[in-house]
Design a protein around this motif. Structure first.
Motif, mmCIF file in Angstrom:
data_model
loop_
_atom_site.group_PDB
_atom_site.id
_atom_site.type_symbol
_atom_site.label_atom_id
_atom_site.label_comp_id
_atom_site.label_asym_id
_atom_site.label_seq_id
_atom_site.Cartn_x
_atom_site.Cartn_y
_atom_site.Cartn_z
ATOM 1 N N LYS A 96 -18.380 82.919 -50.112
ATOM 2 C CA LYS A 96 -19.364 83.212 -51.143
ATOM 3 C C LYS A 96 -18.980 82.502 -52.436
ATOM 4 C CE LYS A 96 -20.887 87.609 -49.249
ATOM 5 N NZ LYS A 96 -21.021 89.063 -49.468
ATOM 6 N N CYS A 126 -14.870 79.275 -53.726
ATOM 7 C CA CYS A 126 -15.424 79.757 -52.472
ATOM 8 C C CYS A 126 -14.512 80.897 -52.034
ATOM 9 C CB CYS A 126 -15.444 78.646 -51.422
ATOM 10 S SG CYS A 126 -16.170 79.146 -49.850
ATOM 11 N N GLY A 149 -22.335 84.964 -55.446
ATOM 12 C CA GLY A 149 -22.504 85.743 -54.234
ATOM 13 C C GLY A 149 -23.273 85.014 -53.150
ATOM 14 N N THR A 150 -23.799 83.824 -53.461
ATOM 15 C CA THR A 150 -24.520 83.036 -52.457
ATOM 16 C C THR A 150 -23.544 82.529 -51.410
ATOM 17 O OG1 THR A 150 -26.178 82.329 -54.072
ATOM 18 C CG2 THR A 150 -25.944 80.982 -52.090
ATOM 19 N N LYS A 151 -23.954 82.586 -50.147
ATOM 20 C CA LYS A 151 -23.106 82.100 -49.065
ATOM 21 C C LYS A 151 -23.163 80.575 -49.033
ATOM 22 C CE LYS A 151 -21.893 83.442 -44.366
ATOM 23 N NZ LYS A 151 -22.308 84.246 -43.184
ATOM 24 N N TYR A 189 -18.517 81.928 -56.309
ATOM 25 C CA TYR A 189 -18.265 82.641 -57.568
ATOM 26 C C TYR A 189 -17.719 81.651 -58.586
ATOM 27 C CZ TYR A 189 -18.987 87.128 -55.308
ATOM 28 O OH TYR A 189 -19.554 88.185 -54.648
#
Length: 202
Positions: free
Chosen positions: A120, A136, A168-170, A122
């Motif tokens: 994810k 990551c 928080g995006t994968k 950040y």
């Protein structure tokens, strides 16, 4: 080796993660025995599944020998992306967690190696350097504790926040592992340079 920015980010994320037992979280992150146990278990499982007995390592230190044995196996994995040395996207979450731990705390062994990992996105702003740093983060199997790797997207010219995904995006990140120092700072940091970043659609 110390990766201070990574540890700051991890500390903040561990607080946000809301683990039920702070002492247990800290022990999980800093206790090498936990990592060794994961490595031992997964090496044994991999050897059983692949009937692989042809790797011979002479470990003067058991945990170091186990990691070298795993590294040798990982580099030759049939599922590995051809243009990377270590494709962590093909591994279990516990193995990835253990591998990232090794990358951070035994960084000299991995300099110049290419890595592909999924986690994810950040970012953190570091007041002393007036810069944003991008990470990551990979959670362990319990989704309680995280390990993170800093990365530089491309040549570093991408504009934050306009060109970056939401936190928080994968993502999947691929780049070359390096260590570096900031001006006026004696600490050694680590990151993936010249990295590509893909957003994973779930």
């Amino acid at each position: 080796m110390k990766c201070v920015k990574i540890m700051i980010a991890l500390f903040l994320l561990l607080i946000l993660a809301g683990c039920s037992n702070d002492e247990a979280v800290v022990n999980r992150v800093i206790n090498q025995n936990n990592v060794d146990q994961v490595i031992d278990q997964l090496i044994e499982q991999t050897e059983t599944e692949n009937n692989s007995t042809n790797l011979e390592i002479e470990p003067s230190n058991q945990s170091k020998g186990d990691m070298e044995k795993w590294n040798a196996s990982a580099e030759k994995s049939e599922n590995e992306v051809s243009d990377v040395d270590y494709d962590l996207t093909k591994m279990s979450s516990d193995m990835v967690y253990a591998m990232v731990y090794q990358m951070v705390f035994e960084s000299d062994e991995y300099v110049g190696k290419t890595f592909r990992l999924e986690g994810k996105y950040y970012t953190i702003y570091y007041d002393l350097t007036k810069k944003y740093y991008h990470y990551c983060l990979i959670e362990d199997a319990l989704a309680c504790c995280s390990q993170g790797i800093e990365f530089v997207w491309g040549d570093g010219s991408h504009v934050y926040p306009d060109e970056y995904p939401q936190e928080g995006t994968k993502i999947v990140v691929q780049g070359t592992f390096e260590t570096y120092k900031e001006d006026g700072d004696d600490y050694l940091y680590c990151r993936l340079k010249d990295a590509t970043m893909e957003i994973v659609n779930e």
